[in-house]
Design a protein around this motif. Structure first.
Motif, PDB file in Angstrom:
ATOM      1  N   LYS A 147       0.813  -1.219   0.000  1.00  0.00           N
ATOM      2  CA  LYS A 147       0.000   0.000   0.000  1.00  0.00           C
ATOM      3  C   LYS A 147       0.842   1.263   0.000  1.00  0.00           C
ATOM      4  CE  LYS A 147      -4.199  -1.869   1.857  1.00  0.00           C
ATOM      5  NZ  LYS A 147      -5.403  -1.456   1.227  1.00  0.00           N
ATOM      6  N   ARG A 148       2.134   1.145   0.325  1.00  0.00           N
ATOM      7  CA  ARG A 148       2.991   2.318   0.390  1.00  0.00           C
ATOM      8  C   ARG A 148       3.594   2.681  -0.973  1.00  0.00           C
ATOM      9  NH1 ARG A 148       2.894   3.801   5.478  1.00  0.00           N
ATOM     10  NH2 ARG A 148       4.419   5.449   5.268  1.00  0.00           N
ATOM     11  N   ALA A 149       3.553   1.765  -1.904  1.00  0.00           N
ATOM     12  CA  ALA A 149       4.113   2.046  -3.229  1.00  0.00           C
ATOM     13  C   ALA A 149       3.176   2.991  -3.979  1.00  0.00           C
ATOM     14  CB  ALA A 149       4.302   0.759  -4.013  1.00  0.00           C
ATOM     15  N   PRO A 150       3.724   4.068  -4.555  1.00  0.00           N
ATOM     16  CA  PRO A 150       2.868   4.999  -5.309  1.00  0.00           C
ATOM     17  C   PRO A 150       2.221   4.320  -6.514  1.00  0.00           C
ATOM     18  CG  PRO A 150       5.036   5.963  -4.903  1.00  0.00           C
ATOM     19  CD  PRO A 150       5.108   4.512  -4.507  1.00  0.00           C
ATOM     20  N   ASN A 151       1.025   4.737  -6.799  1.00  0.00           N
ATOM     21  CA  ASN A 151       0.295   4.263  -7.966  1.00  0.00           C
ATOM     22  C   ASN A 151       0.992   4.784  -9.222  1.00  0.00           C
ATOM     23  OD1 ASN A 151      -1.748   4.823 -10.164  1.00  0.00           O
ATOM     24  ND2 ASN A 151      -3.014   3.603  -8.773  1.00  0.00           N
ATOM     25  N   PRO A 152       1.178   3.933 -10.249  1.00  0.00           N
ATOM     26  CA  PRO A 152       1.857   4.389 -11.472  1.00  0.00           C
ATOM     27  C   PRO A 152       1.185   5.586 -12.142  1.00  0.00           C
ATOM     28  CG  PRO A 152       1.627   2.001 -11.472  1.00  0.00           C
ATOM     29  CD  PRO A 152       0.863   2.513 -10.286  1.00  0.00           C
ATOM     30  N   ILE A 153      -0.119   5.671 -12.058  1.00  0.00           N
ATOM     31  CA  ILE A 153      -0.818   6.818 -12.663  1.00  0.00           C
ATOM     32  C   ILE A 153      -0.511   8.084 -11.867  1.00  0.00           C
ATOM     33  CG2 ILE A 153      -3.080   7.826 -13.188  1.00  0.00           C
ATOM     34  CD1 ILE A 153      -4.017   4.916 -13.751  1.00  0.00           C
ATOM     35  N   ASP A 154      -0.525   7.979 -10.531  1.00  0.00           N
ATOM     36  CA  ASP A 154      -0.183   9.136  -9.691  1.00  0.00           C
ATOM     37  C   ASP A 154       1.253   9.585  -9.958  1.00  0.00           C
ATOM     38  OD1 ASP A 154      -2.701   9.052  -8.496  1.00  0.00           O
ATOM     39  OD2 ASP A 154      -2.012   7.759  -6.864  1.00  0.00           O
ATOM     40  N   MET A 155       2.153   8.624 -10.159  1.00  0.00           N
ATOM     41  CA  MET A 155       3.548   8.944 -10.465  1.00  0.00           C
ATOM     42  C   MET A 155       3.651   9.661 -11.813  1.00  0.00           C
ATOM     43  SD  MET A 155       5.403   5.491  -9.057  1.00  0.00           S
ATOM     44  CE  MET A 155       6.961   5.892  -9.840  1.00  0.00           C
ATOM     45  N   HIS A 156       2.881   9.196 -12.800  1.00  0.00           N
ATOM     46  CA  HIS A 156       2.914   9.820 -14.124  1.00  0.00           C
ATOM     47  C   HIS A 156       2.392  11.258 -14.055  1.00  0.00           C
ATOM     48  CE1 HIS A 156       2.767  10.169 -18.485  1.00  0.00           C
ATOM     49  NE2 HIS A 156       1.595  10.737 -18.313  1.00  0.00           N
ATOM     50  N   THR A 190       3.475  10.223  -4.346  1.00  0.00           N
ATOM     51  CA  THR A 190       3.198   9.629  -3.035  1.00  0.00           C
ATOM     52  C   THR A 190       1.882  10.136  -2.462  1.00  0.00           C
ATOM     53  OG1 THR A 190       4.599  11.281  -1.971  1.00  0.00           O
ATOM     54  CG2 THR A 190       5.597   9.152  -2.421  1.00  0.00           C
ATOM     55  N   ASN A 191       1.460  11.342  -2.854  1.00  0.00           N
ATOM     56  CA  ASN A 191       0.142  11.861  -2.490  1.00  0.00           C
ATOM     57  C   ASN A 191      -0.659  12.060  -3.770  1.00  0.00           C
ATOM     58  OD1 ASN A 191       1.100  11.964   0.128  1.00  0.00           O
ATOM     59  ND2 ASN A 191       0.433  14.071   0.477  1.00  0.00           N
ATOM     60  N   ARG A 192      -1.884  11.582  -3.745  1.00  0.00           N
ATOM     61  CA  ARG A 192      -2.763  11.753  -4.904  1.00  0.00           C
ATOM     62  C   ARG A 192      -3.239  13.191  -5.008  1.00  0.00           C
ATOM     63  NH1 ARG A 192      -6.451   6.387  -5.592  1.00  0.00           N
ATOM     64  NH2 ARG A 192      -4.788   5.336  -6.736  1.00  0.00           N
ATOM     65  N   ILE A 193      -3.492  13.600  -6.235  1.00  0.00           N
ATOM     66  CA  ILE A 193      -4.008  14.940  -6.488  1.00  0.00           C
ATOM     67  C   ILE A 193      -5.492  14.800  -6.782  1.00  0.00           C
ATOM     68  CG2 ILE A 193      -3.848  17.001  -7.919  1.00  0.00           C
ATOM     69  CD1 ILE A 193      -0.978  16.088  -8.682  1.00  0.00           C
ATOM     70  N   GLY A 194      -6.316  15.421  -5.961  1.00  0.00           N
ATOM     71  CA  GLY A 194      -7.762  15.389  -6.174  1.00  0.00           C
ATOM     72  C   GLY A 194      -8.156  16.187  -7.404  1.00  0.00           C
ATOM     73  N   ALA A 195      -9.383  15.973  -7.855  1.00  0.00           N
ATOM     74  CA  ALA A 195      -9.872  16.617  -9.081  1.00  0.00           C
ATOM     75  C   ALA A 195      -9.834  18.141  -8.987  1.00  0.00           C
ATOM     76  CB  ALA A 195     -11.287  16.132  -9.403  1.00  0.00           C
ATOM     77  N   GLY A 196     -10.312  18.682  -7.873  1.00  0.00           N
ATOM     78  CA  GLY A 196     -10.320  20.141  -7.710  1.00  0.00           C
ATOM     79  C   GLY A 196      -8.917  20.714  -7.677  1.00  0.00           C
ATOM     80  N   ARG A 197      -8.021  20.025  -6.982  1.00  0.00           N
ATOM     81  CA  ARG A 197      -6.625  20.473  -6.890  1.00  0.00           C
ATOM     82  C   ARG A 197      -5.961  20.372  -8.262  1.00  0.00           C
ATOM     83  NH1 ARG A 197      -5.020  23.274  -3.264  1.00  0.00           N
ATOM     84  NH2 ARG A 197      -5.157  21.822  -1.544  1.00  0.00           N
ATOM     85  N   LEU A 198      -6.250  19.302  -9.017  1.00  0.00           N
ATOM     86  CA  LEU A 198      -5.657  19.155 -10.345  1.00  0.00           C
ATOM     87  C   LEU A 198      -6.108  20.293 -11.254  1.00  0.00           C
ATOM     88  CD1 LEU A 198      -3.766  17.433 -12.054  1.00  0.00           C
ATOM     89  CD2 LEU A 198      -5.767  16.108 -12.783  1.00  0.00           C
ATOM     90  N   GLN A 199      -7.373  20.703 -11.135  1.00  0.00           N
ATOM     91  CA  GLN A 199      -7.871  21.834 -11.923  1.00  0.00           C
ATOM     92  C   GLN A 199      -7.121  23.108 -11.541  1.00  0.00           C
ATOM     93  OE1 GLN A 199     -10.198  22.212 -14.506  1.00  0.00           O
ATOM     94  NE2 GLN A 199      -9.272  24.220 -14.507  1.00  0.00           N
TER      95      GLN A 199
END
Length: 134
Positions: free
Chosen positions: A4-13, A50-59
């Motif tokens: 669970k600690r490994a970053p998601n490849p999409i989040d890394m991209h 390592t931290n996901r970016i939410g939709a609002g933050r990504l905008q």
């Protein structure tokens, strides 16, 4: 069970695209963090995935970096290659542009107006790479 600690490849991209664009605009992590209302450490975590970016933050990030949200998903691993690239696996382009040397080289190269001089620069770099790799 998956780590669970490994970053998601999409989040890394997405994070790597954020970093590339931020560097292209010569914006510090601190300055971007201030604009977003987060710490520079949070920006670092976004960039590493390592931290996901939410939709609002990504905008909000897309607006600050002057790109459409789709920019962060361009050249996604496993996705169809971006238009204009004949080959697959163009990650070397983003790898180059996320380094300070690569970004500096690209900026300097784009300032060269004469196509013949540009070609000679490419030939020079290729020749250096051949002798350096020996």
């Amino acid at each position: 069970m998956a780590n669970k600690r490994a970053p998601n490849p999409i989040d890394m991209h997405v994070g790597s695209r954020l970093r590339m664009r931020r560097m292209m605009l010569s914006i510090s992590q601190e300055r971007l963090g201030e604009a977003l209302g987060v710490s520079f450490q949070q920006v670092q975590k976004y960039e590493k995935g390592t931290n996901r970016i939410g939709a609002g933050r990504l905008q909000q990030i897309a607006s600050e970096l002057q790109v459409p949200i789709s920019y962060f998903y361009d050249d996604m691993p496993g996705a169809e290659p971006a238009q204009g690239f004949a080959e697959t696996g163009v990650s070397y382009v983003s790898d180059l542009l996320t380094t300070s040397d690569g970004l500096e080289l690209t900026r300097a190269f784009l300032r060269i107006q004469d196509p013949k001089v540009r070609r000679r620069v490419v030939d020079l770099v290729k020749a250096i790479a051949e002798t350096d790799g020996a």
